[in-house]
Write a protein that holds these residues in place. Structure first.
Motif, mmCIF file in Angstrom:
data_model
loop_
_atom_site.group_PDB
_atom_site.id
_atom_site.type_symbol
_atom_site.label_atom_id
_atom_site.label_comp_id
_atom_site.label_asym_id
_atom_site.label_seq_id
_atom_site.Cartn_x
_atom_site.Cartn_y
_atom_site.Cartn_z
ATOM 1 N N PRO A 91 -57.838 -18.113 -47.719
ATOM 2 C CA PRO A 91 -58.174 -18.245 -49.141
ATOM 3 C C PRO A 91 -56.949 -18.671 -49.951
ATOM 4 C CG PRO A 91 -58.734 -16.048 -48.313
ATOM 5 C CD PRO A 91 -57.991 -16.754 -47.232
ATOM 6 N N TRP A 92 -57.206 -19.426 -50.986
ATOM 7 C CA TRP A 92 -56.159 -19.850 -51.914
ATOM 8 C C TRP A 92 -56.506 -19.221 -53.257
ATOM 9 C CZ3 TRP A 92 -51.468 -21.297 -51.631
ATOM 10 C CH2 TRP A 92 -50.831 -21.952 -52.680
ATOM 11 N N HIS A 93 -55.553 -18.488 -53.812
ATOM 12 C CA HIS A 93 -55.846 -17.698 -55.010
ATOM 13 C C HIS A 93 -55.318 -18.340 -56.293
ATOM 14 C CE1 HIS A 93 -57.416 -14.621 -52.414
ATOM 15 N NE2 HIS A 93 -56.312 -14.652 -51.706
ATOM 16 N N LYS A 94 -55.359 -19.664 -56.333
ATOM 17 C CA LYS A 94 -54.992 -20.382 -57.550
ATOM 18 C C LYS A 94 -56.166 -21.297 -57.900
ATOM 19 C CE LYS A 94 -50.060 -20.130 -56.621
ATOM 20 N NZ LYS A 94 -48.840 -20.856 -56.347
ATOM 21 N N PRO A 95 -56.280 -21.700 -59.162
ATOM 22 C CA PRO A 95 -57.495 -22.408 -59.581
ATOM 23 C C PRO A 95 -57.652 -23.832 -59.037
ATOM 24 C CG PRO A 95 -55.929 -22.224 -61.405
ATOM 25 C CD PRO A 95 -55.386 -21.402 -60.284
ATOM 26 N N ASP A 96 -56.600 -24.443 -58.482
ATOM 27 C CA ASP A 96 -56.710 -25.845 -58.089
ATOM 28 C C ASP A 96 -57.454 -26.092 -56.769
ATOM 29 O OD1 ASP A 96 -54.559 -24.531 -56.956
ATOM 30 O OD2 ASP A 96 -53.156 -26.195 -57.129
ATOM 31 N N TYR A 97 -57.477 -25.097 -55.874
ATOM 32 C CA TYR A 97 -58.170 -25.238 -54.591
ATOM 33 C C TYR A 97 -58.810 -23.909 -54.202
ATOM 34 C CZ TYR A 97 -55.687 -29.627 -53.914
ATOM 35 O OH TYR A 97 -55.201 -30.904 -54.063
ATOM 36 N N ASP A 98 -59.791 -23.997 -53.291
ATOM 37 C CA ASP A 98 -60.445 -22.798 -52.769
ATOM 38 C C ASP A 98 -59.753 -22.275 -51.509
ATOM 39 O OD1 ASP A 98 -62.582 -22.923 -54.693
ATOM 40 O OD2 ASP A 98 -63.477 -24.532 -53.479
ATOM 41 N N ILE A 99 -59.324 -23.213 -50.653
ATOM 42 C CA ILE A 99 -58.840 -22.844 -49.322
ATOM 43 C C ILE A 99 -57.560 -23.604 -48.990
ATOM 44 C CG2 ILE A 99 -59.398 -22.948 -46.842
ATOM 45 C CD1 ILE A 99 -62.365 -22.612 -47.718
ATOM 46 N N GLN A 100 -56.660 -22.885 -48.332
ATOM 47 C CA GLN A 100 -55.447 -23.501 -47.806
ATOM 48 C C GLN A 100 -55.629 -23.710 -46.305
ATOM 49 O OE1 GLN A 100 -51.845 -21.121 -47.016
ATOM 50 N NE2 GLN A 100 -50.770 -22.572 -48.341
ATOM 51 N N HIS A 101 -55.393 -24.924 -45.868
ATOM 52 C CA HIS A 101 -55.388 -25.259 -44.438
ATOM 53 C C HIS A 101 -53.923 -25.422 -44.064
ATOM 54 C CE1 HIS A 101 -55.948 -28.660 -41.290
ATOM 55 N NE2 HIS A 101 -55.955 -27.488 -40.689
ATOM 56 N N MET A 102 -53.380 -24.449 -43.327
ATOM 57 C CA MET A 102 -51.969 -24.499 -42.967
ATOM 58 C C MET A 102 -51.822 -24.781 -41.479
ATOM 59 S SD MET A 102 -48.653 -22.370 -44.009
ATOM 60 C CE MET A 102 -49.207 -20.729 -43.791
ATOM 61 N N ILE A 103 -50.923 -25.720 -41.180
ATOM 62 C CA ILE A 103 -50.583 -26.022 -39.793
ATOM 63 C C ILE A 103 -49.109 -25.708 -39.620
ATOM 64 C CG2 ILE A 103 -50.581 -27.739 -37.960
ATOM 65 C CD1 ILE A 103 -52.620 -29.346 -39.687
ATOM 66 N N SER A 104 -48.818 -24.753 -38.735
ATOM 67 C CA SER A 104 -47.441 -24.341 -38.451
ATOM 68 C C SER A 104 -47.014 -24.945 -37.120
ATOM 69 C CB SER A 104 -47.339 -22.815 -38.375
ATOM 70 O OG SER A 104 -47.630 -22.237 -39.622
ATOM 71 N N TYR A 105 -46.036 -25.840 -37.180
ATOM 72 C CA TYR A 105 -45.484 -26.477 -35.991
ATOM 73 C C TYR A 105 -44.322 -25.628 -35.491
ATOM 74 C CZ TYR A 105 -48.340 -30.375 -37.460
ATOM 75 O OH TYR A 105 -49.410 -31.153 -37.821
ATOM 76 N N CYS A 106 -44.428 -25.125 -34.270
ATOM 77 C CA CYS A 106 -43.435 -24.195 -33.721
ATOM 78 C C CYS A 106 -42.540 -24.905 -32.716
ATOM 79 C CB CYS A 106 -44.139 -23.025 -33.048
ATOM 80 S SG CYS A 106 -45.280 -22.147 -34.134
ATOM 81 N N TYR A 107 -41.244 -24.628 -32.837
ATOM 82 C CA TYR A 107 -40.240 -25.228 -31.962
ATOM 83 C C TYR A 107 -39.336 -24.144 -31.384
ATOM 84 C CZ TYR A 107 -41.444 -29.650 -34.195
ATOM 85 O OH TYR A 107 -42.107 -30.757 -34.667
ATOM 86 N N THR A 108 -39.025 -24.263 -30.107
ATOM 87 C CA THR A 108 -37.995 -23.413 -29.519
ATOM 88 C C THR A 108 -36.645 -24.059 -29.810
ATOM 89 O OG1 THR A 108 -38.100 -24.537 -27.381
ATOM 90 C CG2 THR A 108 -39.490 -22.570 -27.669
ATOM 91 N N CYS A 109 -35.613 -23.235 -29.841
ATOM 92 C CA CYS A 109 -34.262 -23.746 -30.052
ATOM 93 C C CYS A 109 -33.257 -22.701 -29.586
ATOM 94 C CB CYS A 109 -34.021 -24.094 -31.520
ATOM 95 S SG CYS A 109 -34.138 -22.695 -32.652
ATOM 96 N N THR A 110 -32.040 -23.127 -29.474
ATOM 97 C CA THR A 110 -30.934 -22.237 -29.152
ATOM 98 C C THR A 110 -30.059 -22.143 -30.386
ATOM 99 O OG1 THR A 110 -31.009 -22.975 -26.857
ATOM 100 C CG2 THR A 110 -28.986 -21.883 -27.579
ATOM 101 N N VAL A 111 -29.633 -20.933 -30.720
ATOM 102 C CA VAL A 111 -28.738 -20.728 -31.866
ATOM 103 C C VAL A 111 -27.623 -19.769 -31.467
ATOM 104 C CG1 VAL A 111 -30.604 -21.073 -33.551
ATOM 105 C CG2 VAL A 111 -29.993 -18.757 -32.864
ATOM 106 N N ASN A 112 -26.556 -19.795 -32.225
ATOM 107 C CA ASN A 112 -25.473 -18.841 -32.052
ATOM 108 C C ASN A 112 -26.012 -17.458 -32.412
ATOM 109 O OD1 ASN A 112 -23.116 -17.234 -32.495
ATOM 110 N ND2 ASN A 112 -21.926 -19.109 -32.783
ATOM 111 N N GLN A 113 -25.753 -16.464 -31.574
ATOM 112 C CA GLN A 113 -26.292 -15.125 -31.843
ATOM 113 C C GLN A 113 -25.731 -14.542 -33.143
ATOM 114 O OE1 GLN A 113 -26.740 -12.688 -28.449
ATOM 115 N NE2 GLN A 113 -27.521 -10.964 -29.605
ATOM 116 N N GLU A 114 -24.505 -14.936 -33.500
ATOM 117 C CA GLU A 114 -23.915 -14.476 -34.756
ATOM 118 C C GLU A 114 -24.475 -15.319 -35.899
ATOM 119 O OE1 GLU A 114 -19.554 -14.571 -36.826
ATOM 120 O OE2 GLU A 114 -19.644 -14.047 -34.702
ATOM 121 N N LEU A 115 -25.045 -14.660 -36.882
ATOM 122 C CA LEU A 115 -25.682 -15.352 -38.002
ATOM 123 C C LEU A 115 -24.734 -15.432 -39.187
ATOM 124 C CD1 LEU A 115 -29.161 -13.593 -37.838
ATOM 125 C CD2 LEU A 115 -28.513 -15.784 -36.821
#
Length: 172
Positions: A91-115
């Motif tokens: 559901p989309w709770h703003k007046p401009d649309y009824d429904i949100q269609h979300m596509i989440s593209y997931c990627y694996t990656c390597t990162v430094n453990q220290e953030l």
């Protein structure tokens, strides 16, 4: 990229005669052993993959890197590979649309453990988001408990828990 799942929020009964807008997003999967880099959100009492919406015409991988750095302060991001996409109608709770269609593209990656320092948006700070390395099985259990017992849970927890389980099964 392969669609891992298409999910309809329980409040979305039909798309017929509904105004729908599509939002593209990315999610990052960074793993060290059985630990995964996640965001904990105090407001919703859940763990989620770092990520968010793509800017107009933004390259998916560049958007994934941007979101990962902003939300976690990750450094030395390498070895980026597609994992799969999660599609949802909610559901989309703003007046401009009824429904949100979300596509989440997931990627694996390597990162430094220290953030490094994150650059979260004001609503993310207000919601109590923080990046941390967590045992993936502990995160799954935590999210399942939140789904079963918390009135605070957000709309993303089902997506995130599905993805965590899929990641654990395929990558751990």
């Amino acid at each position: 990229m392969q669609i891992l799942k298409t999910h309809y929020h329980p409040d979305v009964k039909t798309l017929e005669n509904k105004s729908v807008f599509t939002r593209l997003a990315t999610r990052s999967i960074a793993i060290k052993g059985a630990n995964i880099l996640l965001l904990y959100t105090e407001r919703y009492e859940d763990y989620s993959l770092p990520g968010g919406g793509l800017d107009k015409d933004e390259d998916y991988v560049n958007g994934m890197i941007r979101e990962l750095v902003e939300e976690t302060g990750s450094k030395d991001i390498t070895d980026i590979k597609p994992f799969g996409a999660y599609e949802e109608y909610r559901p989309w709770h703003k007046p401009d649309y009824d429904i949100q269609h979300m596509i989440s593209y997931c990627y694996t990656c390597t990162v430094n453990q220290e953030l490094g320092a994150s650059k979260m948006e004001s609503y993310e700070i207000k919601n109590g988001m923080s990046a941390k390395w967590v045992n993936i099985f502990d995160a799954i259990k935590h999210n399942e408990k939140t789904m079963a017992t918390s009135a605070k849970k957000g709309m993303s927890i089902e997506r995130e828990t599905f993805l965590l389980k899929r990641i654990a099964a395929q990558l751990i």
